[in-house]
Design an enzyme around this catalytic site. Structure first.
Site, PDB file in Angstrom:
ATOM      1  N   ASP A 122      21.925  70.418  73.702  1.00  0.00           N
ATOM      2  CA  ASP A 122      21.522  71.583  73.032  1.00  0.00           C
ATOM      3  C   ASP A 122      21.880  72.735  73.827  1.00  0.00           C
ATOM      4  OD1 ASP A 122      19.138  72.472  75.163  1.00  0.00           O
ATOM      5  OD2 ASP A 122      19.430  70.023  75.279  1.00  0.00           O
ATOM      6  N   ASP A 145      19.618  74.969  75.031  1.00  0.00           N
ATOM      7  CA  ASP A 145      18.399  75.487  75.529  1.00  0.00           C
ATOM      8  C   ASP A 145      17.666  76.412  74.335  1.00  0.00           C
ATOM      9  OD1 ASP A 145      16.595  75.247  77.555  1.00  0.00           O
ATOM     10  OD2 ASP A 145      17.066  77.178  78.383  1.00  0.00           O
TER      11      ASP A 145
HETATM   12  N1  LIG Z   1      17.278  72.760  77.504  1.00  0.00           N
HETATM   13  C1  LIG Z   1      17.119  71.554  78.572  1.00  0.00           C
HETATM   14  N2  LIG Z   1      16.302  72.096  79.582  1.00  0.00           N
HETATM   15  C2  LIG Z   1      16.091  71.173  80.294  1.00  0.00           C
HETATM   16  N3  LIG Z   1      16.396  69.983  80.229  1.00  0.00           N
HETATM   17  C3  LIG Z   1      17.069  69.418  79.196  1.00  0.00           C
HETATM   18  N4  LIG Z   1      17.512  68.124  79.137  1.00  0.00           N
HETATM   19  C4  LIG Z   1      18.066  68.537  77.922  1.00  0.00           C
HETATM   20  N5  LIG Z   1      18.275  69.563  77.477  1.00  0.00           N
HETATM   21  C5  LIG Z   1      17.398  70.081  78.283  1.00  0.00           C
END
Ligand SMILES: Nc1ncnc2[nH]cnc12
Ligand SMILES: CSC[C@H]1O[C@H](OP(=O)(O)O)[C@H](O)[C@@H]1O
Length: 289
Positions: A208, A210
């Site tokens: 992703d 974030d």
């Molecule tokens: N955006 C994110 N922040 C923290 N841990 C994660 N694991 C996978 N995506 C994450």
């Protein structure tokens, strides 16, 4: 010396396929219970061990994982090299969901975890200037390419406490700090692997963006799982490729990961705490005996 690879599976990776003679074994450690039993067997003739970091069924939170027990258990079983697989958020445009990233630096923002095997009665300071093993990371990068992944070598991992994801202000700040990916489990795992004199590589799978990216929705668990499911074939092929890329007769680590404690212990031999020394038997016995 024959190498033994330990794979630590992250979110979505609770099992590995293809181990010959595989069995789940319970490992007792002086640091308490590991996240789960450890799957041991052989892959292409090489001994391997697999431990799901959160336990099968994803029971442990990033803060409740007993990182010391996990690293101790893998060392106790004879592992020489650890490949840690993790889901991460991307903090930069060019690391896209689905990409694989070899982490080589960390910013540790965790605050509620036991982060050392050492303590009063046996004080030690290992170097973390280069917290991952360059040689093992290069092997993992090659395995990831063979598995058909887009690979980025070298990245800074921001380790946050969680379990909540970051606020947008935090995410933007971490980008300014120069962090490339974000996750909740890279620390203290890497620190403890170094204290245990194990070569450690972190294979981060981007799931992703974030919550900093204007063009993408803020991260949620569904997004992470969807990307992990789409990537699971590549992750499995990466693990399967590892034994063929690791020399069957292992030379000393060129970076010295396997001698990290040689000049690290400060406490005078006659003042060392006997109980702590007993607990350190598997991880540091060879320098303390
Ligand atoms: N955006 C994110 N922040 C923290 N841990 C994660 N694991 C996978 N995506 C994450
Ligand atoms: C399921 S999203 C958050 C969760 O995923 C990552 O776990 P891991 O590093 O074990 O793959 C992240 O660190 C969080 O624990």
């Amino acid at each position: 010396m024959q190498p033994m690879i330990g794979v630590i599976g992250g979110s979505g990776v609770y099992q590995i396929d293809g181990l010959e003679g595989a069995s789940w074994v319970k490992v007792k450690t002086p640091w308490g219970k590991p996240s789960d039993q450890v799957l041991v067997g052989r892959l292409n003739g090489l001994p391997m061990a697999f431990l799901p970091r959160h336990g099968r069924g994803h029971v442990e939170t990033p803060s409740s994982i007993n990182y010391r027990a996990n690293i101790d258990a893998l060392k106790r079983l004879g592992c020489t090299d650890l490949v840690a697989v993790s889901a991460v958020g991307s903090l930069r445009e060019d690391f896209a969901p689905g990409d694989f990233v070899l982490v080589d630096q960390y910013i540790d923002r965790t605050f509620a975890r036991e982060n050392s095997f050492f303590g009063p009665g046996c004080v030690a300071h290992v170097s973390l200037a280069h917290p991952t093993c360059r040689h093992l990371s290069a092997v993992c990068a090659e395995a990831a390419r063979l598995a058909g992944a887009q690979v980025h070598e070298g990245a800074t991992y921001l380790a946050m406490e969680g379990p909540q994801f970051s606020t947008r202000a935090e995410s933007l700040m971490y980008r300014q700090w120069g962090a490339d990916v974000i996750g909740m489990t890279g620390m203290p795992e890497a620190k403890l692997a170094r204290e245990a004199e194990l070569c450690y590589a972190s294979v981060a799978m981007v799931t992703d963006y974030d919550c900093w990216h204007e063009g993408h929705d803020a991260v949620d668990v569904q997004q992470v799982i969807a990307t992990l499911v789409a990537n699971s074939g590549r992750a499995k092929r990466l693990v399967t490729a590892l034994p063929g890329l690791v020399a069957s007769d292992r030379a000393a680590c060129p970076q010295g990961c396997d001698h990290a404690l040689s000049h690290a212990v400060m406490t005078a031999p006659d003042l060392r705490d006997a109980e702590l020394l007993t607990k350190l038997d598997a991880v540091a016995g060879c320098v303390l005996r």
